[in-house]
Design an enzyme around this catalytic site. Structure first.
Site, short mmCIF file in Angstrom:
data_model
loop_
_atom_site.label_atom_id
_atom_site.label_comp_id
_atom_site.label_asym_id
_atom_site.label_seq_id
_atom_site.Cartn_x
_atom_site.Cartn_y
_atom_site.Cartn_z
N ASP B 371 44.78 113.49 -10.16
CA ASP B 371 45.18 112.85 -9.02
C ASP B 371 45.59 113.38 -7.96
O ASP B 371 45.71 112.76 -6.68
CB ASP B 371 46.59 112.08 -9.53
CG ASP B 371 46.13 110.86 -10.80
OD1 ASP B 371 45.18 110.17 -10.46
OD2 ASP B 371 46.88 110.86 -11.69
N TYR B 459 49.20 103.76 -11.93
CA TYR B 459 50.35 104.30 -12.58
C TYR B 459 51.00 104.61 -11.56
O TYR B 459 50.86 105.09 -10.41
CB TYR B 459 49.49 105.55 -13.12
CG TYR B 459 50.07 105.51 -14.73
CD1 TYR B 459 48.92 105.15 -15.55
CD2 TYR B 459 50.97 105.97 -15.33
CE1 TYR B 459 48.78 105.25 -16.93
CE2 TYR B 459 51.29 106.19 -16.71
CZ TYR B 459 49.93 105.52 -17.43
OH TYR B 459 50.22 105.57 -18.85
#
Lengths: 729, 729
Positions: B371, B459
């Protein structure tokens, strides 16, 4: 020579006076049972000593107003699990006093607690109905034997009277502990060596150290080892050990059996910089401005009938216990869809502690404490300090226990209950720049904490049961207080050939912090929805794909296996062979068919590494696994056995579990052991910043969906308007 | 047939309109650099869509007054580590625009950040002195290549211009991500299958999913996989996957390369009960009364020159970063004895994340996110919601970043700083009934939290750096937000032959929560006292005694070993072979001779179990150990490599560490990886209650003694007087 004779004379005089005092203290009449006795006054010879805080400047201290002291004389039980009240304890005392066996005998009551009704009776009881028969479970010592009694409070009869248990003795009484520390003073050799080591007898502070069991030689006698410290110039006598001096005392007769007098060359460490009391600092450091948890509309919980806690979506019964500290019973959480209260746990408690020190030398090898069964984790839980042990918005609960003669006394403010908000987030989601949707949703996380802190001599254990609105229960243990340290001739590590024979860390001149472990074993009688549950290991296993199947070579698969018998559920945690540990109700499934459950989620922990055949480890065998699961058995509550003091380890959780009984779809009990390795460092001197660890009981397909989806966010209008207290201007 | 033709016509019309819109959006002029740009408006085509929160009832919401929006147009750097300001970013933009190579070319800037001065320059700088030369580190894409530039802001020159790095591409720009999600709409086949699956194109929500690398075939092209969802009737489109439909897009040309159209038999899950927004609940559950952290005398911290945080005994530099989220620099703690500020850590940041999903099938195998390097952990950190993401007493810091064209924009409220008090105890001791001394000393525990929350699509990662007055730094990661779920034909587990081919848990009808891991790797450039440090493993080993030596058979000994080279410090944690991990300064000893140090204290964590030869794991090899130690090298900051997008794993922490360089008494960097295994459960639907884990940096013989011995307890007079807000009556 004249001088030496004079010294001897003074000695003898002193010893005589002490002996008389000691005898008197043992003969003194038990405290009146009409009074609400305070913790210290009646049970410790030190309470009236110079150790009371002196020279308090009230304008500096300005301690908060003590919460209104509750009077318990007229308490009535209102729930089947309510602890024995003062009237009930008095009745037990009277029944024992008049009992054929005990009358006209010297005896001591080592435990007087409610004998809880059978589980099915408790589960069947509804508020408003008459209480089930009240009974007391009593452990007494008389004629050198331990007696286990059941006292029926209705009929006034002793309905069970057993003696001759396995090895081991009951938890020491507070009277055992305090009288043991006085016993050496009746011994001239002891007094002589103390004075020769430069310690004034009036400065002596001694501790009763459980002896453990190291083979046949200690059998048939209830023993304690007494070691002493100098409390000259400091309240923190623990930092001033009289190293190598160990007195073996018979706990029943208070007879000094042996004095081991080694280490006379080891100086008593200096008192400088050891006192930790606020009033004894020459300066103080205010690092932060005042900060407080505020609830403008008051707390969100109620405590019904003194013991039934209702908060948010939770309800549970809470009581202090002399051995476990606190007992949480009948924990239930509300289903957000149906509104029903659903059972999670029938009973949870701190079952036993095991604290082995890692120094095999003469004055240290036996230090392998089991604080609950030997000392009473609840007996050592002192009144909490409002505003500092618990925040301002806390409610306090008292313990009501029985002294050795059966007289009830009150341990005030032993447990606190408060709502906590640390600024944490219950759940959140923002849409990212990828989608650009203007969504920012977050919910504050508020929890309910039940806290007690046991001071088992030097160490302080803070035990929190923290309930979350999302259904999670976090059980957290904090360690603070004072290290058990060892005197040494060394003042600097450069004097050492190698560090290895220190058995610890040099913390200050002449002070070694000895390496040790802490294990805290919790009893968790899980009743997920109802009593019949199974234990399921959900193991993550690496699977391989075939080349044509995927560009991925490997992935992890969750493989479920139901524990059939106890040995299937003897769990050692493995980072590289990970599992989840579910307690499920096989009869209850969610809408889409998952079994309803709770999982045990370990946090950071430490494993016991002692040799399994080592005597302490045989007794502490309940720490051989991190998780065990046993079928419910009302006699199996104390992981080290009912009588752990000097036990040989034949009545531990390991022994029970090795019977390998069936546990599938049964009423099962989960045992979890939280561990800490502690290699002391200088920051632990003279008092330790709190170190914590925890584990969780967490819903896993227990709810149909996130149970806190519909909680509102915080709005400014709900928050309080505050100003500084004028007095502080 | 008529109907079908009409449908085709509508399709074509729609596609044409979309294509025009898409082209326009790519051609649209970059946002004006004179405005203080907001997060959403300029960069996402969805921002003006119907997804804006509708029907807000202001009297219900009554959101807190937004903190005064700071204007950054005139910001000036005041510290060598201060991030680039708006004027500086504009200057960089201008320099690149006029640069010989870039002028008249299409290019995109993937990263524009401060190129930090050399460490020794920063360490030598004192406040009041002129700042060291300001430079920008720029990563650009042009002509199909990645360019790494250094821009000298003094001279206006590009002083470094490198191309042709190892494998991999720079972090996607936000423009990459949003345009990629639009690309499939230009494809008639894609649109047809979407409509045939019953989804209105206007309800389509698509995500750009990094492709990873699975062998030679993907080379030489910058690729992304787009998967889509239906956002009909819910903002939580993540719960409504169009399963099996994957569009491979060229990120540079936005060309659709391949459409994989499987799973047409899989229904799109229902929208019912998926929306989590407060305004979209038909009812809400207020479980607790309002609660707030209040500081009647204000916060105890100051933020000097916008970035230098001073609180209690701590001082550190704090800045937002587009890749790392936040960077903590020059963390120093005050010595309570000398008053000196002592160095602990030169720089700490979230270096990389690795989130492999455990489903090897076609639409899932590649989901192995990194990420930070792929999406920009800071780019995805959205504005925090006051009162809910952070408590009322929080201070907010904005991020100032550059868009793909170099134009600066402001990510407001990206980081918050607040003091936390949960009711916990800093240290305590009560004397027990054994001694009866009337001592009850406890100190409240107050901490300072630096928080950001990155929403990497579904998320949410909450990263807290929590500073304690006792010298401990806790780094905590919380996971919340929304699961990445998989569509399925199943609506109940009783339809399954066995659970194993689900690759996860059935969470709701037609919804599977796929098993996955999260690894978060932190870069911790520890400088304990100064730059030369060593890494010491303190291993607890079982030792045996000889029979004549002790009644104990075994004990644990602490055995220290200094890591000479990097391979000595590749650490896998072992519960049954435990160690402490110290970073010590060998040149600095305490009064009694212990080396001054800090230790890395792991919390609960999870290890990566994928096969080491699996393609994702080669790229994510930085998670092969929990701890690594490397010698400081300014080019080694990103654990997966500078360019992780589609990288082959030749530039990871593992590769660097395997060089096995000397690390004893050197400037060293510690890397710690925190892991989570996530087997979803129904409680995670439709949005997940936060799950957290943490690790600590903790002083170990850094201080001579407990550094908070002299802090005062709370007194009632210091606490605020509060009342409920009148408005809430």
């Amino acid at each position: 020579m004249e001088g030496k004779n004079l010294l001897r004379y003074v000695f003898l005089l002193f010893v005589t006076v002490l002996f008389i005092l000691f005898t008197l203290s043992n003969l003194s009449s038990p405290p009146s049972n009409t009074a609400e006795l305070l913790d210290c006054a009646a049970y410790s010879p030190w309470c009236t000593s110079k150790n009371r805080i002196q020279s308090i400047k009230p304008e500096i201290l300005q301690k908060p107003t003590a919460p209104t002291r509750r009077r318990h004389s007229a308490d009535v039980p209102r729930h089947p699990l309510d602890p024995l009240t003062i009237p009930e304890l008095n009745k037990v005392k009277e029944i024992i006093q008049k009992h054929e066996f005990f009358k006209n005998k010297a005896y001591a009551l080592h435990s007087v607690v409610l004998e809880e009704p059978e589980k099915k009776v408790v589960l069947g009881w509804r508020k408003g109905e008459p209480l089930p028969l009240r009974k007391a479970a009593v452990v007494a010592r008389a004629e050198g034997a331990s007696h286990v009694l059941t006292v029926d409070l209705g009929s006034g009869e002793v309905t069970r009277h057993e003696t001759g248990h396995l090895s081991g003795y009951p938890t020491m009484t507070v009277e055992d502990m305090t009288s043991a520390t006085l016993a050496p003073l009746a011994n001239a050799d002891f007094n002589r060596t103390v004075v020769e080591r430069g310690v004034d007898l009036a400065d002596l502070a001694c501790l009763p150290i459980s002896t453990g069991w190291f083979g046949k030689s200690e059998e048939e006698r209830r023993l304690v080892k007494v070691q002493c410290y100098s409390m000259k110039d400091t309240a923190n006598f623990y930092m001033r050990p009289i190293e190598g001096l160990t007195v073996l005392v018979d706990l029943d007769t208070k007879q000094v059996l042996e004095i081991i007098d080694k280490g006379r060359n080891i100086p008593i460490p200096n008192a400088a910089n050891t006192d930790y009391r606020f009033t004894h600092q020459n300066s103080y450091q205010r690092l932060v401005n005042p900060i407080s948890i505020e609830q403008p509309k008051g707390p969100s919980f109620t405590i019904e009938d003194d013991h039934l806690v209702k908060w948010a979506n939770w309800e549970f019964h809470l009581k202090p216990d002399p051995r476990a500290g606190v007992i949480i019973s009948r924990a239930m959480v509300r289903d957000p869809d149906t509104g029903d209260m659903r059972s999670v746990m029938y009973k949870g408690l701190t079952s036993e502690l095991f604290v082995p020190y890692m120094d095999p030398t003469n004055a240290w090898y036996f230090k392998t404490y089991m604080d609950a069964g030997e000392y009473g984790f609840g007996l050592q839980a002192m009144p909490l300090d409002p505003l500092n042990d618990c925040p301002r918005n806390a409610y306090y609960m008292d313990g009501v226990f029985a002294a050795a003669d059966g007289a009830p006394y009150v341990r005030s403010n032993m447990v606190c209950v408060f709502e906590s908000y640390a600024g944490d987030i219950g759940w959140r989601h923002s849409e990212s720049p990828i989608t650009g949707m203007e969504i920012r949703e977050a919910r504050p996380k508020v929890t309910l904490v039940v806290r007690m802190a046991a001071s088992v001599a030097n160490y302080d254990y803070i035990v929190d049961w923290e309930f979350q609105t999302d259904g999670l229960i976090r059980i957290k243990v904090g360690l603070s207080g004072i290290l058990m340290v060892k005197g040494t001739t060394y003042t600097n590590t450069d004097q050492l050939n190698n560090q290895e024979n220190l058995y610890g860390t040099l913390l200050s001149e002449n002070v070694i912090g000895v390496i040790h472990d802490h294990f805290i074993t919790f009893y968790l009688d899980m009743d997920v929805e109802n009593t019949e549950n199974s234990f399921v290991k959900v193991n993550l296993q690496r699977e391989y794909t075939s080349p044509e199947e995927s560009s991925r070579l490997s992935y992890l698969k969750a493989v479920r296996s139901v524990a059939k018998t106890e040995k299937d559920a003897q769990i050692k945690l493995k980072l590289y062979d990970p599992s989840e540990f579910h307690v499920v109700n096989p009869a209850k499934k969610t809408r889409v068919g998952n079994p309803v459950g709770y999982k045990v989620v370990p946090g950071a922990t430490a494993a016991n590494l002692l040799d399994l055949d080592d005597h302490p480890q045989r007794r502490g065998a309940f720490t051989n696994n991190q998780i065990w699961v046993t079928p419910y058995n009302e006699s199996e509550q104390w992981a080290g056995g009912l009588f752990v003091y000097q036990s040989h380890g034949e009545d531990t959780l390991q022994v029970w579990s090795n019977r390998d009984r069936a546990i599938e779809n049964k009423d099962i009990v989960v045992w979890y052991t939280l561990g800490f390795h502690h290699i002391p460092c200088q920051e632990d001197f003279p008092i330790m910043p709190t170190v914590s660890s925890s584990f969780d009981l967490k819903p896993v397909n227990f709810f149909e969906s996130n149970p806190i989806l519909k909680i509102p966010p915080n709005f400014e209008k709900d928050l309080p308007i505050c100003k500084a207290d004028d007095a502080s201007a």
